[in-house]
Design a protein around this motif. Structure first.
Motif, PDB file in Angstrom:
ATOM      1  N   PRO A   1       0.716  -1.189   0.102  1.00  0.00           N
ATOM      2  CA  PRO A   1       0.075  -0.103   0.050  1.00  0.00           C
ATOM      3  C   PRO A   1       0.872   1.291   0.041  1.00  0.00           C
ATOM      4  CG  PRO A   1      -0.956  -1.505   1.368  1.00  0.00           C
ATOM      5  CD  PRO A   1       0.500  -2.131   1.076  1.00  0.00           C
ATOM      6  N   GLY A   2       0.493   2.151  -0.958  1.00  0.00           N
ATOM      7  CA  GLY A   2       1.253   3.467  -1.022  1.00  0.00           C
ATOM      8  C   GLY A   2       2.713   3.461  -1.790  1.00  0.00           C
ATOM      9  N   SER A   3       3.076   2.066  -2.238  1.00  0.00           N
ATOM     10  CA  SER A   3       4.409   2.079  -3.022  1.00  0.00           C
ATOM     11  C   SER A   3       4.186   1.341  -4.247  1.00  0.00           C
ATOM     12  CB  SER A   3       5.361   1.732  -1.893  1.00  0.00           C
ATOM     13  OG  SER A   3       5.264   0.264  -1.614  1.00  0.00           O
ATOM     14  N   SER A   4       5.347   1.086  -4.803  1.00  0.00           N
ATOM     15  CA  SER A   4       5.615   0.351  -5.977  1.00  0.00           C
ATOM     16  C   SER A   4       6.269  -0.821  -5.493  1.00  0.00           C
ATOM     17  CB  SER A   4       6.279   0.880  -7.045  1.00  0.00           C
ATOM     18  OG  SER A   4       7.634   1.245  -6.647  1.00  0.00           O
ATOM     19  N   ARG A   5       6.664  -1.227  -4.248  1.00  0.00           N
ATOM     20  CA  ARG A   5       7.008  -2.647  -3.736  1.00  0.00           C
ATOM     21  C   ARG A   5       6.123  -3.630  -3.591  1.00  0.00           C
ATOM     22  NH1 ARG A   5       7.697  -4.213   1.467  1.00  0.00           N
ATOM     23  NH2 ARG A   5       7.066  -2.068   2.506  1.00  0.00           N
ATOM     24  N   LEU A   6       6.454  -4.755  -4.266  1.00  0.00           N
ATOM     25  CA  LEU A   6       5.729  -6.099  -4.394  1.00  0.00           C
ATOM     26  C   LEU A   6       5.846  -6.852  -2.853  1.00  0.00           C
ATOM     27  CD1 LEU A   6       7.116  -7.546  -7.668  1.00  0.00           C
ATOM     28  CD2 LEU A   6       5.097  -5.932  -7.524  1.00  0.00           C
ATOM     29  N   GLU A   7       4.739  -7.534  -2.974  1.00  0.00           N
ATOM     30  CA  GLU A   7       4.586  -8.569  -1.772  1.00  0.00           C
ATOM     31  C   GLU A   7       4.120  -9.667  -2.109  1.00  0.00           C
ATOM     32  OE1 GLU A   7       4.117  -5.259   2.117  1.00  0.00           O
ATOM     33  OE2 GLU A   7       2.125  -6.180   0.997  1.00  0.00           O
ATOM     34  N   TRP A   8       4.130 -10.665  -1.542  1.00  0.00           N
ATOM     35  CA  TRP A   8       3.672 -12.121  -1.760  1.00  0.00           C
ATOM     36  C   TRP A   8       2.662 -12.526  -0.447  1.00  0.00           C
ATOM     37  CZ3 TRP A   8       7.987 -10.074  -3.740  1.00  0.00           C
ATOM     38  CH2 TRP A   8       8.370 -10.343  -5.154  1.00  0.00           C
ATOM     39  N   LEU A   9       1.747 -12.882  -0.851  1.00  0.00           N
ATOM     40  CA  LEU A   9       0.577 -13.323   0.294  1.00  0.00           C
ATOM     41  C   LEU A   9       0.441 -14.726   0.260  1.00  0.00           C
ATOM     42  CD1 LEU A   9       0.116 -10.161   0.016  1.00  0.00           C
ATOM     43  CD2 LEU A   9      -1.989 -10.450   1.083  1.00  0.00           C
ATOM     44  N   THR A  10       0.450 -15.605   1.348  1.00  0.00           N
ATOM     45  CA  THR A  10      -0.104 -16.848   1.451  1.00  0.00           C
ATOM     46  C   THR A  10      -0.496 -17.040   2.786  1.00  0.00           C
ATOM     47  OG1 THR A  10       0.813 -19.186   1.139  1.00  0.00           O
ATOM     48  CG2 THR A  10       2.366 -17.754   2.451  1.00  0.00           C
TER      49      THR A  10
ATOM     50  N   ASP B   1      -0.768 -19.721   6.211  1.00  0.00           N
ATOM     51  CA  ASP B   1      -0.223 -21.050   6.813  1.00  0.00           C
ATOM     52  C   ASP B   1      -1.209 -21.291   8.054  1.00  0.00           C
ATOM     53  OD1 ASP B   1       1.136 -22.801   8.002  1.00  0.00           O
ATOM     54  OD2 ASP B   1       2.907 -21.436   8.522  1.00  0.00           O
ATOM     55  N   GLU B   2      -1.978 -22.384   7.739  1.00  0.00           N
ATOM     56  CA  GLU B   2      -2.994 -22.851   8.997  1.00  0.00           C
ATOM     57  C   GLU B   2      -3.729 -21.535   9.391  1.00  0.00           C
ATOM     58  OE1 GLU B   2      -0.695 -24.429  12.137  1.00  0.00           O
ATOM     59  OE2 GLU B   2      -0.068 -26.230  10.957  1.00  0.00           O
ATOM     60  N   ASP B   3      -4.382 -20.827   8.166  1.00  0.00           N
ATOM     61  CA  ASP B   3      -5.165 -19.631   8.243  1.00  0.00           C
ATOM     62  C   ASP B   3      -4.660 -18.525   8.915  1.00  0.00           C
ATOM     63  OD1 ASP B   3      -7.472 -21.379   7.446  1.00  0.00           O
ATOM     64  OD2 ASP B   3      -8.023 -22.018   9.548  1.00  0.00           O
ATOM     65  N   ARG B   4      -3.391 -18.434   9.049  1.00  0.00           N
ATOM     66  CA  ARG B   4      -2.512 -17.231   9.336  1.00  0.00           C
ATOM     67  C   ARG B   4      -1.939 -16.577   7.815  1.00  0.00           C
ATOM     68  NH1 ARG B   4       2.570 -16.343  11.157  1.00  0.00           N
ATOM     69  NH2 ARG B   4       3.178 -18.594  10.816  1.00  0.00           N
ATOM     70  N   GLU B   5      -2.124 -15.329   7.764  1.00  0.00           N
ATOM     71  CA  GLU B   5      -1.814 -14.743   6.593  1.00  0.00           C
ATOM     72  C   GLU B   5      -0.315 -14.465   6.859  1.00  0.00           C
ATOM     73  OE1 GLU B   5      -3.709 -11.826   3.638  1.00  0.00           O
ATOM     74  OE2 GLU B   5      -2.487 -10.464   5.257  1.00  0.00           O
ATOM     75  N   ILE B   6       0.591 -14.591   5.800  1.00  0.00           N
ATOM     76  CA  ILE B   6       2.006 -14.423   5.840  1.00  0.00           C
ATOM     77  C   ILE B   6       2.273 -13.326   4.601  1.00  0.00           C
ATOM     78  CG2 ILE B   6       4.265 -15.400   5.445  1.00  0.00           C
ATOM     79  CD1 ILE B   6       3.203 -17.992   6.864  1.00  0.00           C
ATOM     80  N   VAL B   7       3.137 -12.543   4.976  1.00  0.00           N
ATOM     81  CA  VAL B   7       3.491 -11.567   3.785  1.00  0.00           C
ATOM     82  C   VAL B   7       4.954 -11.526   3.605  1.00  0.00           C
ATOM     83  CG1 VAL B   7       3.247  -8.856   3.033  1.00  0.00           C
ATOM     84  CG2 VAL B   7       1.269 -10.033   4.439  1.00  0.00           C
ATOM     85  N   LEU B   8       5.397 -11.578   2.371  1.00  0.00           N
ATOM     86  CA  LEU B   8       6.829 -11.904   2.085  1.00  0.00           C
ATOM     87  C   LEU B   8       7.234 -10.783   1.239  1.00  0.00           C
ATOM     88  CD1 LEU B   8       6.829 -15.716   1.280  1.00  0.00           C
ATOM     89  CD2 LEU B   8       7.508 -14.640   3.366  1.00  0.00           C
ATOM     90  N   GLY B   9       8.374 -10.394   1.343  1.00  0.00           N
ATOM     91  CA  GLY B   9       8.908  -9.125   0.533  1.00  0.00           C
ATOM     92  C   GLY B   9       9.917  -9.347  -0.762  1.00  0.00           C
ATOM     93  N   VAL B  10      10.177 -10.547  -0.532  1.00  0.00           N
ATOM     94  CA  VAL B  10      11.259 -11.089  -1.746  1.00  0.00           C
ATOM     95  C   VAL B  10      10.713 -12.077  -2.419  1.00  0.00           C
ATOM     96  CG1 VAL B  10      13.227 -10.325  -0.725  1.00  0.00           C
ATOM     97  CG2 VAL B  10      12.440 -12.403  -0.321  1.00  0.00           C
ATOM     98  N   GLU B  11      10.997 -12.554  -3.694  1.00  0.00           N
ATOM     99  CA  GLU B  11      10.569 -13.471  -4.453  1.00  0.00           C
ATOM    100  C   GLU B  11      10.574 -14.899  -3.617  1.00  0.00           C
ATOM    101  OE1 GLU B  11       9.586 -13.516  -7.761  1.00  0.00           O
ATOM    102  OE2 GLU B  11      10.792 -11.719  -8.709  1.00  0.00           O
ATOM    103  N   PRO B  12       9.350 -15.462  -3.225  1.00  0.00           N
ATOM    104  CA  PRO B  12       9.409 -16.670  -2.413  1.00  0.00           C
ATOM    105  C   PRO B  12      10.171 -17.860  -2.855  1.00  0.00           C
ATOM    106  CG  PRO B  12       7.318 -16.064  -3.380  1.00  0.00           C
ATOM    107  CD  PRO B  12       8.197 -15.248  -3.481  1.00  0.00           C
ATOM    108  N   GLU B  13      10.790 -18.603  -1.866  1.00  0.00           N
ATOM    109  CA  GLU B  13      11.352 -19.849  -2.277  1.00  0.00           C
ATOM    110  C   GLU B  13      12.635 -19.823  -3.313  1.00  0.00           C
ATOM    111  OE1 GLU B  13       8.528 -23.017  -2.965  1.00  0.00           O
ATOM    112  OE2 GLU B  13       6.923 -21.771  -2.197  1.00  0.00           O
ATOM    113  N   SER B  14      12.958 -18.632  -3.481  1.00  0.00           N
ATOM    114  CA  SER B  14      14.215 -18.444  -4.332  1.00  0.00           C
ATOM    115  C   SER B  14      15.378 -18.050  -3.611  1.00  0.00           C
ATOM    116  CB  SER B  14      13.864 -17.343  -5.418  1.00  0.00           C
ATOM    117  OG  SER B  14      13.680 -16.390  -4.988  1.00  0.00           O
ATOM    118  N   SER B  15      16.648 -18.368  -3.948  1.00  0.00           N
ATOM    119  CA  SER B  15      17.894 -18.027  -3.282  1.00  0.00           C
ATOM    120  C   SER B  15      18.213 -16.597  -3.771  1.00  0.00           C
ATOM    121  CB  SER B  15      18.804 -18.995  -3.758  1.00  0.00           C
ATOM    122  OG  SER B  15      19.208 -19.242  -5.265  1.00  0.00           O
TER     123      SER B  15
END
Length: 521
Positions: free
Chosen positions: A477-486, A488-502
């Motif tokens: 919100p309010g920026s051009s930064r990407l976020e990935w949402l998933t 985990d047992e009904d708990r929302e997780i927000v990631l700030g980098v390409e998930p599962e990548s080195s």
């Protein structure tokens, strides 16, 4: 989907040079699909299942095991003809299963026509020559390489450097027709990873089993390719080391000593509630969804004497886009490789202005098998989100847990399905990716089916992929930064980098991305 391997092959070719050229295609008599005949049990079943002559019956095949079972059933039950066309036919357990089924069908008197793109045949060249030596079998190659037949793709390009502009064009079509009355078309090639049989990676993919009016269209498409000047009998390409008897014996020996194919491991029903299609063949009727269908393909001559503008105007990509961009309410797309380009972005923006809800499912960086293509997609990701696209990226680890799509075990899950649903009533299934290669270089094949019931089924499958097996991508919100949402047992997780990548994969991809033109992706 060619990627970095193609670029390395080109660099090797530049280093080594080459002078190989392909002679003109030898003359051969034209051949067409055999008309359906009531002596064929498959034809009788198709007619018994068809409500009207202008209708086409469709069954989606989202489960890899069911999709392979359907092909094998058609090969084993055909009595007149098998017309088979693929981009990849691998020398692995699945490839040998199909090759053996084609040989056995020919032994029963079935006419077999097998058309394979020549890009990845270095591992199957001798097997294909052996199959072609059997009575009732013809094998042809699309846009073949002249030389270095058994030395790998890079060597083939290296000895044909001056022919690169031709060889860069490939046949990406996938089609399987039995007795002129039943067919399978869609996204799957013939290799273990397309049917949940690979130990390290497997694809989430989609095919359609079809009967009825559309099969005539598919047969005409196959015939146009089969008789094209860019298609060569395998005997006319490269040296033949064995006579027919020796080639047949070598083929039989290879089939006997190769690693055994694992048995088909089919659940009682697939995610849509359908059982194995072979069981319905036994009953004499098939449960299908009916509607008006149209099949279409790029002209095989796309590889020769066509400007980029002409190639696009006659392409499957243009046909599909002209339909999907007319959506009035909702558009849902799955594409493993997504590079919309300026025209595509303009179309997405037009849909937003028309208040059309757009959902796109594609691969994450961790899931893709072509990281450089993902780099091309990433250039547009922020703009797609800014236009209001609801964007999802497949997660390889979440897919492992999504048993409704199939049992992936410890293997990575990757998206390979190429589908679209327009306004919950029109469905596209085919081989086309939303990228420059599909538009300008490769030939593709697809079908549009007008059927709200089929659209409902496909939307159900896509929903499972995006809700249970993918990350939702958004702008912070309010920026051009990407976020990935998933979740985990009904708990929302927000990631700030390409998930599962080195970090190394992200850096490597970013650096190489500067040097790869978008039109090569």
């Amino acid at each position: 989907m060619p990627g970095i391997g193609w670029l390395l092959a080109l660099l090797l070719a530049l280093a080594l040079g080459g002078c190989g050229t392909l002679p003109p295609a030898p003359p051969r008599p034209a051949s067409t699909m055999l008309a359906p005949d009531l002596t064929s049990p498959l034809t009788r079943i198709a007619i018994a299942s068809t409500p009207a002559d202008d209708q086409s019956g469709v069954r989606l095949l989202p489960h890899g095991g069911y999709s392979l079972e359907a092909r094998l059933q058609l090969a084993q039950r055909a009595t007149r003809s098998l017309d088979v066309q693929y981009y990849v036919l691998e020398n692995d357990g699945t490839g040998r299963l199909l090759l053996t089924a084609l040989r056995d069908a020919a032994a029963r008197g079935v006419r077999v026509r097998l058309l394979v793109d020549d890009l990845y045949t270095s591992r199957t060249d001798e097997l294909l020559r052996g199959l072609a030596a059997f009575p009732n079998v013809e094998v042809r190659l699309f846009n073949p390489f002249c030389c270095a037949r058994n030395r790998g793709t890079a060597a083939r390009f290296a000895v044909a450097l001056w022919d690169f502009s031709r060889l860069n064009h490939r046949m990406h079509n996938k089609l399987f027709i039995a007795d002129g009355s039943m067919a399978i078309a869609g996204g799957r090639n013939i290799a273990d990873e397309y049917f949940l049989r690979h130990t390290s990676q497997n694809f989430v993919d989609m095919d359609a089993f079809v009967v009825g009016a559309v099969v005539r269209d598919l047969g005409a498409i196959f015939d146009r390719y089969w008789n094209s000047e860019v298609v060569y009998p395998i005997e006319a390409v490269g040296p033949t080391r064995r006579d027919a008897a020796q080639a047949r014996a070598a083929f039989d020996a290879a089939m006997a000593v190769g690693p055994p194919a694992p048995p088909l491991d089919l659940p009682p029903v697939d995610v849509l509630g359908y059982g194995p299609i072979g069981e319905e063949f036994e009953s004499g009727r098939i449960g299908l969804v009916w509607g008006k269908a149209r099949a279409f393909a790029d002209p095989p001559e796309k590889v020769r004497s066509m400007t980029r503008e002409m190639a696009y105007e006659t392409s499957v990509t243009n046909d599909v886009m002209m339909n999907v961009w007319r959506a009035e309410d909702e558009l849902v797309i799955t594409s493993p490789y997504l590079i919309p380009g300026s025209l595509g972005m303009q179309s997405f923006e037009n849909l937003r202005r028309a208040n059309v809800k757009v959902t796109v499912v594609t691969n994450s960086l961790a899931a893709t098998d072509e990281p450089l293509v993902h780099n091309g997609y990433a250039r547009y990701r922020g703009r797609l989100l800014a236009t209001g696209v609801d964007l999802y990226e497949l997660s390889p680890t979440r897919t492992q847990k999504t048993v409704r799509l199939g049992m992936f075990g410890s293997s990575l899950g990757r998206l390979h399905a190429k589908t679209a649903v327009v306004d919950k009533k029109r469905v596209f299934i085919g081989s086309m990716n939303l990228d420059p290669r599909s538009a300008n270089a490769n030939t593709e094949l697809g079908m549009f089916i007008d059927s709200p019931a089929l659209a409902k089924e496909l939307l159900r499958v896509v929903s499972i992929s995006r809700l249970e097996g993918a990350y939702r991508v958004r702008l912070h919100p309010g920026s051009s930064r990407l976020e990935w949402l998933t979740l985990d047992e009904d708990r929302e997780i927000v990631l700030g980098v390409e998930p599962e990548s080195s970090w190394w994969l992200r850096l490597h991809n970013m650096l190489l991305g500067w040097f790869v033109p978008e039109q090569l992706l």
